[in-house]
Motif scaffolding. Sequence first.
Motif, mmCIF file in Angstrom:
data_model
loop_
_atom_site.group_PDB
_atom_site.id
_atom_site.type_symbol
_atom_site.label_atom_id
_atom_site.label_comp_id
_atom_site.label_asym_id
_atom_site.label_seq_id
_atom_site.Cartn_x
_atom_site.Cartn_y
_atom_site.Cartn_z
ATOM 1 N N ASP A 21 0.769 -1.211 0.046
ATOM 2 C CA ASP A 21 -0.058 0.072 -0.108
ATOM 3 C C ASP A 21 0.851 1.149 0.045
ATOM 4 O O ASP A 21 0.791 2.429 -0.786
ATOM 5 N N TYR A 22 1.861 1.205 0.773
ATOM 6 C CA TYR A 22 2.712 2.339 1.074
ATOM 7 C C TYR A 22 3.544 2.555 -0.437
ATOM 8 O O TYR A 22 3.650 3.682 -0.936
ATOM 9 N N LEU A 23 4.008 1.414 -1.055
ATOM 10 C CA LEU A 23 4.731 1.649 -2.379
ATOM 11 C C LEU A 23 3.678 2.182 -3.377
ATOM 12 O O LEU A 23 4.103 3.149 -4.195
ATOM 13 N N LEU A 24 2.482 1.657 -3.488
ATOM 14 C CA LEU A 24 1.522 1.892 -4.640
ATOM 15 C C LEU A 24 0.975 3.350 -4.389
ATOM 16 O O LEU A 24 1.071 4.093 -5.279
ATOM 17 N N ASN A 25 0.702 3.717 -3.022
ATOM 18 C CA ASN A 25 -0.033 5.006 -2.998
ATOM 19 C C ASN A 25 0.972 6.080 -2.849
ATOM 20 O O ASN A 25 0.414 7.315 -2.708
ATOM 21 N N LYS A 26 2.188 6.009 -2.009
ATOM 22 C CA LYS A 26 2.886 7.096 -1.582
ATOM 23 C C LYS A 26 4.053 7.190 -2.690
ATOM 24 O O LYS A 26 4.518 8.291 -2.920
ATOM 25 N N HIS A 27 4.651 6.161 -3.100
ATOM 26 C CA HIS A 27 5.733 6.285 -3.949
ATOM 27 C C HIS A 27 5.262 5.798 -5.717
ATOM 28 O O HIS A 27 6.231 5.753 -6.374
ATOM 29 N N TYR A 28 4.019 5.678 -5.682
ATOM 30 C CA TYR A 28 3.342 5.366 -7.102
ATOM 31 C C TYR A 28 4.262 4.158 -7.839
ATOM 32 O O TYR A 28 4.738 4.283 -8.951
ATOM 33 N N VAL A 29 4.977 2.990 -7.220
ATOM 34 C CA VAL A 29 5.565 2.118 -7.761
ATOM 35 C C VAL A 29 4.579 1.205 -8.575
ATOM 36 O O VAL A 29 3.499 1.217 -8.053
ATOM 37 N N PRO A 30 4.884 0.895 -9.847
ATOM 38 C CA PRO A 30 3.805 0.292 -10.784
ATOM 39 C C PRO A 30 3.385 -1.212 -10.261
ATOM 40 O O PRO A 30 4.314 -1.863 -9.727
ATOM 41 N N ILE A 31 2.100 -1.342 -10.189
ATOM 42 C CA ILE A 31 1.721 -2.604 -9.850
ATOM 43 C C ILE A 31 1.526 -3.537 -10.871
ATOM 44 O O ILE A 31 1.866 -4.862 -10.668
ATOM 45 N N ASN A 32 1.732 -3.200 -12.045
ATOM 46 C CA ASN A 32 1.579 -4.331 -13.116
ATOM 47 C C ASN A 32 2.959 -4.133 -13.867
ATOM 48 O O ASN A 32 2.940 -4.803 -15.018
ATOM 49 N N TYR A 33 4.066 -4.216 -13.419
ATOM 50 C CA TYR A 33 5.380 -4.233 -13.820
ATOM 51 C C TYR A 33 5.756 -5.722 -13.976
ATOM 52 O O TYR A 33 5.771 -6.353 -12.796
ATOM 53 N N GLU A 34 6.209 -6.133 -15.142
ATOM 54 C CA GLU A 34 6.634 -7.708 -15.168
ATOM 55 C C GLU A 34 8.209 -7.517 -15.008
ATOM 56 O O GLU A 34 8.873 -6.658 -15.493
ATOM 57 N N ASP A 35 8.737 -8.499 -14.176
ATOM 58 C CA ASP A 35 10.142 -8.397 -14.049
ATOM 59 C C ASP A 35 10.904 -9.300 -15.032
ATOM 60 O O ASP A 35 9.940 -9.467 -16.078
ATOM 61 N N ALA A 36 11.952 -9.533 -15.278
ATOM 62 C CA ALA A 36 12.710 -10.088 -16.596
ATOM 63 C C ALA A 36 12.171 -11.423 -16.994
ATOM 64 O O ALA A 36 12.287 -11.674 -18.092
ATOM 65 N N SER A 37 11.565 -12.042 -16.031
ATOM 66 C CA SER A 37 10.881 -13.492 -16.577
ATOM 67 C C SER A 37 9.320 -13.199 -16.851
ATOM 68 O O SER A 37 8.736 -14.162 -17.126
ATOM 69 N N GLY A 38 8.792 -12.081 -16.758
ATOM 70 C CA GLY A 38 7.556 -11.839 -17.032
ATOM 71 C C GLY A 38 6.536 -12.151 -15.847
ATOM 72 O O GLY A 38 5.302 -11.767 -16.064
ATOM 73 N N LEU A 39 7.194 -12.091 -14.875
ATOM 74 C CA LEU A 39 6.454 -12.347 -13.559
ATOM 75 C C LEU A 39 5.826 -10.973 -12.867
ATOM 76 O O LEU A 39 6.522 -10.258 -12.810
ATOM 77 N N LEU A 40 4.553 -11.066 -12.387
ATOM 78 C CA LEU A 40 3.927 -9.885 -11.771
ATOM 79 C C LEU A 40 4.123 -9.845 -10.251
ATOM 80 O O LEU A 40 4.260 -11.079 -10.033
ATOM 81 N N PRO A 41 3.874 -8.845 -9.683
ATOM 82 C CA PRO A 41 3.877 -8.998 -8.182
ATOM 83 C C PRO A 41 2.875 -9.900 -7.584
ATOM 84 O O PRO A 41 3.180 -10.830 -6.765
#
Length: 136
Positions: A21-41
């Motif tokens: 919640d802190y990352l998404l709402n205070k730092h706006y880190v993307p929730i749908n970002y895929e890592d190098a393997s294509g995995l989502l959070p």
Amino acid sequence: EHGGKLTTHYAGFYGNPEILDYLLNKHYVPINYEDASGLLPVNWAILGTNAPAVNFLIKNGNKLASSKAGVPRALDMAKQLLHYKDTTETQNLMQMIILQKILSGQSPTMKDILYNLEDIVLMLEKADEDNKKIGP
């Protein structure tokens, strides 16, 4: 960023909805970002067998399918872990999950992990059904 993973991937794995919640709402880190393997959070939360994190990610709009070919949908990944719980490969993965959780100060049992996976499958089935009702 390590292997394309953001802090949301790690927070999903270690199962901390407050940090997500802190990352998404205070730092706006993307929730749908895929890592190098294509995995989502949400995939990392499944691998960490963290039902609260999966629930948080679903409710906050995490995609349930990667855009990368060959990466299983979140529901399929959870079902595979649960279905193949008796295979050596999955048992090794479960032992790794238990070790990771112990290193982070938790003390889960295999029963806890399987119970969490069952909850995760139910949550994802509901989210999948809800998405079908809404449409593309």
